[in-house]
Design an enzyme around this catalytic site. Structure first.
Site, mmCIF file in Angstrom:
data_model
loop_
_atom_site.group_PDB
_atom_site.id
_atom_site.type_symbol
_atom_site.label_atom_id
_atom_site.label_comp_id
_atom_site.label_asym_id
_atom_site.label_seq_id
_atom_site.Cartn_x
_atom_site.Cartn_y
_atom_site.Cartn_z
ATOM 1 N N SER A 51 3.115 -2.079 10.469
ATOM 2 C CA SER A 51 4.563 -2.164 10.708
ATOM 3 C C SER A 51 5.158 -3.522 10.359
ATOM 4 C CB SER A 51 4.896 -1.763 12.156
ATOM 5 O OG SER A 51 4.510 -0.422 12.388
ATOM 6 N N GLY A 93 2.229 2.313 10.793
ATOM 7 C CA GLY A 93 3.188 3.400 10.640
ATOM 8 C C GLY A 93 3.918 3.770 11.917
ATOM 9 N N GLU A 153 -5.656 -4.901 10.680
ATOM 10 C CA GLU A 153 -4.623 -3.894 10.891
ATOM 11 C C GLU A 153 -4.920 -3.115 12.164
ATOM 12 O OE1 GLU A 153 -2.616 -2.651 6.969
ATOM 13 O OE2 GLU A 153 -4.446 -1.503 7.126
ATOM 14 N N HIS A 177 -9.705 1.255 4.798
ATOM 15 C CA HIS A 177 -8.449 1.442 5.535
ATOM 16 C C HIS A 177 -8.700 2.360 6.732
ATOM 17 C CE1 HIS A 177 -4.390 2.588 6.584
ATOM 18 N NE2 HIS A 177 -3.979 1.531 5.904
ATOM 19 N N GLU A 204 -7.064 4.683 7.978
ATOM 20 C CA GLU A 204 -6.804 6.115 7.759
ATOM 21 C C GLU A 204 -8.033 6.792 7.165
ATOM 22 O OE1 GLU A 204 -3.139 5.615 5.593
ATOM 23 O OE2 GLU A 204 -2.148 5.010 7.449
ATOM 24 N N ASN A 218 0.872 -1.177 0.000
ATOM 25 C CA ASN A 218 0.000 0.000 0.000
ATOM 26 C C ASN A 218 0.905 1.223 0.000
ATOM 27 O OD1 ASN A 218 -1.818 2.034 0.518
ATOM 28 N ND2 ASN A 218 -2.378 1.329 2.580
ATOM 29 N N LYS A 262 0.186 4.256 -0.344
ATOM 30 C CA LYS A 262 -0.468 5.448 0.236
ATOM 31 C C LYS A 262 -0.195 6.685 -0.635
ATOM 32 C CE LYS A 262 -0.396 3.221 4.698
ATOM 33 N NZ LYS A 262 -0.304 3.312 6.151
HETATM 34 P P1 PGA Z 1 2.612 0.320 7.702
HETATM 35 O O1 PGA Z 1 1.156 0.529 7.061
HETATM 36 O O2 PGA Z 1 3.169 -0.950 7.132
HETATM 37 O O3 PGA Z 1 3.392 1.544 7.278
HETATM 38 O O4 PGA Z 1 2.422 0.243 9.182
HETATM 39 C C1 PGA Z 1 0.298 -0.557 6.859
HETATM 40 C C2 PGA Z 1 -1.021 -0.091 6.297
HETATM 41 O O5 PGA Z 1 -1.498 0.980 6.673
HETATM 42 O O6 PGA Z 1 -1.615 -0.768 5.445
#
Ligand code: PGA
Length: 251
Positions: A212, A173, A167, A95, A97, A10, A12
């Site tokens: 992560s 992140g 997640e 997601h 976010e 992803n 982003k």
């Molecule tokens: P990350 O993000 O690997 O940077 O923690 C994962 C995600 O949001 O899908």
């Protein structure tokens, strides 16, 4: 039933057109065509260019979001049909976010999930609890509610052919991944929830862990019986790290 592992990058809202093309080329060149499925989800403006680079290779294309509407006067939205048209096979929906910052509800995520499937895309539906919810002992309940929204009204069969990404919001992140045993417990809970509606769907649904994931923790996470691969953010922007994660999944 053996579920084929899947690793999804992803990207982003990162990179330039040049960087997206460079990353896609590096993955195509370095990807070991092994036992895992691999997909990348670039930002919308770079989908067509990346589609051209990965076409005919084992690297599949996905998008990061989709409109619940089929077409029409929805300024700024991108339809599932358009994504399919440009070469996407996958699309991420719900997601965290988007759920937390843009107020996407379980119902909105469910609508996107359905629209994606109707248009021939395979949705990757994200679920996960916040730190506050985990500390309050509500993680399973929150994730259960998010999964139930996908399963409602006969959705269980569709879930069996789709992907759920667990997640935990606090792990995204932050560099702080869930302990493999804790992630496994949540994946088991998600699978049991699906099984309570439809046993066959629970066996076939691939449940990815996200939050992560990196080249060091991937193998241990992926060794858990109910973790079928990963949804990778930060580490997917570096081809060497992402390829190492794909290898850890068997690909
Ligand atoms: P990350 O993000 O690997 O940077 O923690 C994962 C995600 O949001 O899908």
């Amino acid at each position: 039933m053996a579920r084929r592992p899947l690793v999804v990058g992803n990207w982003k809202m990162n990179g330039t057109a040049r960087e997206a093309a460079h990353l896609a080329r590096a993955l195509v060149d370095g990807h070991p065509d092994g036992a895992a499925d691999v997909a990348v989800c670039p930002p919308f403006p770079y989908l067509a260019a990346v589609a051209g680079i990965v076409a005919g290779t084992p690297v599949a294309l996905g998008a990061q979001d989709v409109s619940p509407q089929a077409s029409g006067a929805h300024t700024g939205e991108v339809s599932a049909g358009m994504l399919h048209d440009v070469g996407c096979r996958w699309v991420i929906v719900g997601h965290s976010e988007r759920r937390t910052r843009l107020g996407e509800t379980d119902e909105a995520v469910r609508a996107k999930f359905e629209r994606a499937r109707e248009s021939g895309l395979a949705p990757i539906a994200c679920v996960g609890e916040t730190l506050e919810e985990r500390e309050a002992g509500e993680a399973e309940q929150v994730v259960g509610r998010q999964v139930d929204a996908l399963l409602a009204d006969g959705g269980a069969e569709a879930v069996g052919e789709s992907v759920i990404a667990y997640e935990p919001v606090w792990a995204i992140g932050t560099g702080r991944n869930a302990a493999p045993e804790d992630a496994q417990a949540m994946h088991r809970a998600v699978r049991d929830r699906v099984a309570s509606r439809r046993a066959a769907a629970a066996e076939s649904v691939r449940i990815l862990y996200g939050g992560s994931v990196n080249e060091k923790n991937a193998a241990e996470l992926f060794s858990m019986p109910d973790i079928d691969g990963g949804l990778v953010g930060g580490a997917s922007l570096d081809p060497d790290r992402f390829i190492a994660i794909c290898r850890a999944a068997g690909g």
